[in-house]
Design a protein around this motif. Structure first.
Motif, short mmCIF file in Angstrom:
data_model
loop_
_atom_site.label_atom_id
_atom_site.label_comp_id
_atom_site.label_asym_id
_atom_site.label_seq_id
_atom_site.Cartn_x
_atom_site.Cartn_y
_atom_site.Cartn_z
N SER A 113 35.82 39.08 29.85
CA SER A 113 37.07 39.03 30.59
C SER A 113 37.27 40.27 31.45
O SER A 113 37.62 40.18 32.64
CB SER A 113 38.24 38.87 29.61
OG SER A 113 39.47 38.85 30.29
N LEU A 114 37.02 41.45 30.89
CA LEU A 114 37.20 42.69 31.64
C LEU A 114 36.17 42.81 32.77
O LEU A 114 36.48 43.35 33.85
CB LEU A 114 37.08 43.89 30.70
CG LEU A 114 38.17 44.00 29.62
CD1 LEU A 114 37.87 45.15 28.67
CD2 LEU A 114 39.54 44.17 30.25
N PHE A 115 34.97 42.31 32.54
CA PHE A 115 33.93 42.32 33.57
C PHE A 115 34.32 41.39 34.73
O PHE A 115 34.16 41.74 35.90
CB PHE A 115 32.60 41.89 32.95
CG PHE A 115 31.42 41.97 33.88
CD1 PHE A 115 30.91 43.19 34.28
CD2 PHE A 115 30.80 40.81 34.32
CE1 PHE A 115 29.81 43.26 35.13
CE2 PHE A 115 29.70 40.88 35.17
CZ PHE A 115 29.21 42.10 35.57
N ASP A 116 34.86 40.21 34.40
CA ASP A 116 35.28 39.27 35.43
C ASP A 116 36.38 39.85 36.30
O ASP A 116 36.46 39.56 37.50
CB ASP A 116 35.76 37.97 34.80
CG ASP A 116 34.61 37.03 34.44
OD1 ASP A 116 33.46 37.34 34.82
OD2 ASP A 116 34.85 36.00 33.78
N LYS A 117 37.26 40.66 35.71
CA LYS A 117 38.37 41.25 36.45
C LYS A 117 37.98 42.55 37.16
O LYS A 117 38.79 43.13 37.87
CB LYS A 117 39.54 41.53 35.50
CG LYS A 117 40.12 40.30 34.84
CD LYS A 117 40.72 39.36 35.86
CE LYS A 117 41.39 38.17 35.19
NZ LYS A 117 41.93 37.21 36.18
N GLY A 118 36.77 43.02 36.97
CA GLY A 118 36.34 44.25 37.61
C GLY A 118 36.81 45.50 36.91
O GLY A 118 36.67 46.60 37.45
N LEU A 119 37.35 45.37 35.70
CA LEU A 119 37.80 46.55 34.96
C LEU A 119 36.64 47.22 34.24
O LEU A 119 36.63 48.44 34.05
CB LEU A 119 38.90 46.16 33.97
CG LEU A 119 40.18 45.60 34.61
CD1 LEU A 119 41.17 45.17 33.55
CD2 LEU A 119 40.81 46.65 35.52
#
Length: 201
Positions: A140-146
């Motif tokens: 999830s964090l990777f998908d959001k660029g975080l």
């Protein structure tokens, strides 16, 4: 008027109004009996003022006018199962490519490095170098660029949350280590992911 007269009046009233319920006649401080207040008491009873109405409970169901059971078939991503099976290679446990923690295979998700919606060819959709296994949080964090991977393959944390926030703890734990799926041949996929994520945010 004494109590005897009150009782006699009460008996006379009940005899002439047999359908009404009986009332006890009491002397009041004003010299009047409750018999004088029967019309008011009856009005209150008829209007239901004896007991206030219960508040109406809020409905537990939402209003929806669409089709709850659509009959149209959605197009599945048939290659995902094959890619996932190749990545797991029969293992029941594996490492998340970003936080590098071990998880049961059932808790690892197939994650596209360059998003599937962003790829230019079917060949890239089938490229094992464009997918990795990640836990749900890192995915999830990777998908959001975080969470992102720099040009040297090191996981970076974008931040933006307080120092004690759970996501900060998670992100900083994952950051600083090398992404397990980074290699020279897929550097471009990570670069494309970074550009895609930043556009979305």
């Amino acid at each position: 008027m004494d109590n005897r007269d009150f009782a006699l009046n009460n008996e006379a009233h009940r005899a002439s109004h047999p359908s009404e319920r009986s009332y006890l006649i009491l002397r009041t401080g004003t010299g009047k009996s409750l018999l004088h207040f029967l019309p008011v008491l009856n009005l209150i009873a008829l209007r239901g003022w004896k007991t206030p109405p219960a508040p109406r409970a809020a409905s537990r169901y939402v209003q929806f006018s669409g089709e709850l059971s659509p009959t149209t078939l959605t197009k599945g991503r048939g290659e995902q199962g094959l890619l996932r099976a190749r990545k797991l290679a029969g293992r029941t446990h594996a490492l998340c490519a970003l936080c590098r923690e071990e998880y049961p295979a059932s808790l690892l998700e197939l994650t596209h490095i360059n998003p599937r919606a962003n790829v230019e060819s079917d060949r890239e959709k089938l490229d094992l170098w464009n997918v990795m296994l990640a836990c749900g949080q890192c995915h999830s964090l990777f998908d959001k660029g975080l969470l992102w991977v720099n040009g040297s393959g090191v996981v970076q944390w974008e931040g933006g949350f307080g120092p004690d926030h759970l996501l900060t703890v998670w992100g900083e734990r994952a950051a600083g280590g090398r992404c397990l799926e980074f290699r020279e041949g897929n550097r471009g996929f990570f670069r494309a992911r970074l550009s895609y994520s930043r556009v979305l945010t």
